[in-house]
Write a protein that holds these residues in place. Structure first.
Motif, PDB file in Angstrom:
ATOM      1  N   UNK A 106      65.783  14.528  36.317  1.00 19.89           N
ATOM      2  CA  UNK A 106      65.100  15.338  34.923  1.00 19.89           C
ATOM      3  C   UNK A 106      66.122  16.527  34.714  1.00 19.89           C
ATOM      4  N   UNK A 107      66.861  17.229  35.346  1.00 25.77           N
ATOM      5  CA  UNK A 107      68.285  17.902  34.947  1.00 25.77           C
ATOM      6  C   UNK A 107      68.799  17.655  34.337  1.00 25.77           C
ATOM      7  N   UNK A 108      69.704  16.855  34.792  1.00 27.08           N
ATOM      8  CA  UNK A 108      70.433  16.621  34.424  1.00 27.08           C
ATOM      9  C   UNK A 108      70.330  15.640  33.137  1.00 27.08           C
ATOM     10  N   UNK A 109      69.409  14.341  32.768  1.00 25.54           N
ATOM     11  CA  UNK A 109      68.891  14.029  31.466  1.00 25.54           C
ATOM     12  C   UNK A 109      68.265  14.351  30.868  1.00 25.54           C
ATOM     13  N   UNK A 110      67.230  15.373  30.612  1.00 25.85           N
ATOM     14  CA  UNK A 110      67.020  15.265  29.474  1.00 25.85           C
ATOM     15  C   UNK A 110      67.421  16.678  28.344  1.00 25.85           C
ATOM     16  N   UNK A 111      66.929  15.539  27.885  1.00 25.71           N
ATOM     17  CA  UNK A 111      67.548  15.428  26.240  1.00 25.71           C
ATOM     18  C   UNK A 111      66.894  15.186  24.735  1.00 25.71           C
ATOM     19  N   UNK A 112      66.652  15.762  23.588  1.00 23.82           N
ATOM     20  CA  UNK A 112      66.087  15.630  22.807  1.00 23.82           C
ATOM     21  C   UNK A 112      67.008  15.350  21.301  1.00 23.82           C
ATOM     22  N   UNK A 113      66.811  14.521  20.962  1.00 27.30           N
ATOM     23  CA  UNK A 113      67.441  14.712  19.558  1.00 27.30           C
ATOM     24  C   UNK A 113      67.117  14.018  18.145  1.00 27.30           C
ATOM     25  N   UNK A 114      67.002  14.688  17.272  1.00 30.80           N
ATOM     26  CA  UNK A 114      65.907  14.740  15.813  1.00 30.80           C
ATOM     27  C   UNK A 114      67.009  13.469  14.186  1.00 30.80           C
ATOM     28  N   UNK A 115      66.178  13.042  14.061  1.00 32.88           N
ATOM     29  CA  UNK A 115      66.834  12.661  13.606  1.00 32.88           C
ATOM     30  C   UNK A 115      66.038  11.748  12.761  1.00 32.88           C
ATOM     31  N   UNK A 116      66.563  12.359  11.088  1.00 29.64           N
ATOM     32  CA  UNK A 116      65.310  12.144  10.156  1.00 29.64           C
ATOM     33  C   UNK A 116      63.997  13.158  10.385  1.00 29.64           C
ATOM     34  N   UNK A 117      63.137  12.433  10.059  1.00 27.40           N
ATOM     35  CA  UNK A 117      62.193  12.632  10.756  1.00 27.40           C
ATOM     36  C   UNK A 117      61.476  11.779  11.759  1.00 27.40           C
ATOM     37  N   UNK A 118      62.648  11.669  12.267  1.00 22.75           N
ATOM     38  CA  UNK A 118      61.997  11.178  14.092  1.00 22.75           C
ATOM     39  C   UNK A 118      63.055  11.590  15.420  1.00 22.75           C
ATOM     40  N   UNK A 119      61.645  12.123  15.695  1.00 16.79           N
ATOM     41  CA  UNK A 119      62.147  12.418  17.749  1.00 16.79           C
ATOM     42  C   UNK A 119      62.269  11.960  18.595  1.00 16.79           C
TER      43      UNK A 119
END
Length: 224
Positions: free
Chosen positions: A105-118
């Motif tokens: 969880x600590x190493x993999x948690x991430x988030x991206x925003x591509x236009x309106x898609x999260x």
């Protein structure tokens, strides 16, 4: 709205990652040792409590009838007696799984925003939701910074976006890597993704309120 994929500053800070990984590895090691303990305990206890029998091991006396064996060796090979059950070691599995989950969880948690898609990646899986059509809610838990106006509104910890078609959802934390809140540019990008292109005939009260809240957060100076 930009079409370039934007990586959001979610996740733990480097220091928090180190602490969490060390704790997770230790927790996993303790659980693994507990799982393996019943497998080695019988032989270990036999060595620690041996009485110096004439036979070094059962292999040297296995052809003799049990009645001719010394009492200590006879007891150790009594078929009616058994060492610790291997099932006892299953109690350590939750610690192994918890430690591995914490590290992932600590190493993999991430988030991206591509236009309106999260796109949000957790410990085990990655989910994608279109914020322009998703049901948007603020996190159930709220907090106040030390310098907040007591009369002001609390700040949401996260955005909850649920795809109405599949009921799949993602949680986007609003706290960054060691930051009390995401950078202003990322907050504005989230607000724009939520409101831009949203169908006009769709009830969007919650979504609009969350977007307005994100824009207000973006106007505030970052905490040191």
């Amino acid at each position: 709205m930009t079409n370039q994929e934007l990586r959001l500053s979610v996740g733990a800070s480097p220091g928090q990652r180190v602490v969490a990984v060390v704790f997770g590895v230790l927790l996993t090691a303790v659980g693994a040792a507990f799982v393996a303990l019943p497998l080695v305990a019988d032989g270990l206890l036999r060595r620690l409590t041996g009485r110096g029998d004439a036979f070094a091991s059962y292999e040297e006396a296995r052809d003799l009838p049990p009645g001719l064996l010394p009492p200590g060796l006879r007891d150790s090979v009594d078929p009616n007696q058994s060492g610790p059950s291997p099932l006892v070691g299953l109690c350590g599995l939750p610690f192994v799984l918890l430690g591995l989950y914490l590290v992932l969880r600590v190493l993999r948690t991430a988030a991206w925003l591509d236009g309106s898609r999260a796109r949000v990646r957790g410990a085990l899986r990655t989910r994608t939701v279109d914020l322009a059509t998703a049901r948007i809610e603020s996190g159930a838990v709220s907090y106040r910074e030390a310098d907040d106006d007591p009369a002001g509104e609390p700040q949401a910890r996260a955005i909850l976006a649920t795809d109405p078609g599949s009921a799949r959802g993602v949680t986007i934390p609003l706290r960054g890597m060691g930051l009390p809140v995401l950078p202003p540019s990322e907050l504005r990008a989230l607000a724009e993704a939520i409101t831009t292109g949203r169908p006009g005939d769709e009830p969007a009260g919650d979504a609009t309120a969350v977007a307005d809240h994100l824009r207000r957060l973006a106007e505030r100076p970052s905490a040191d």
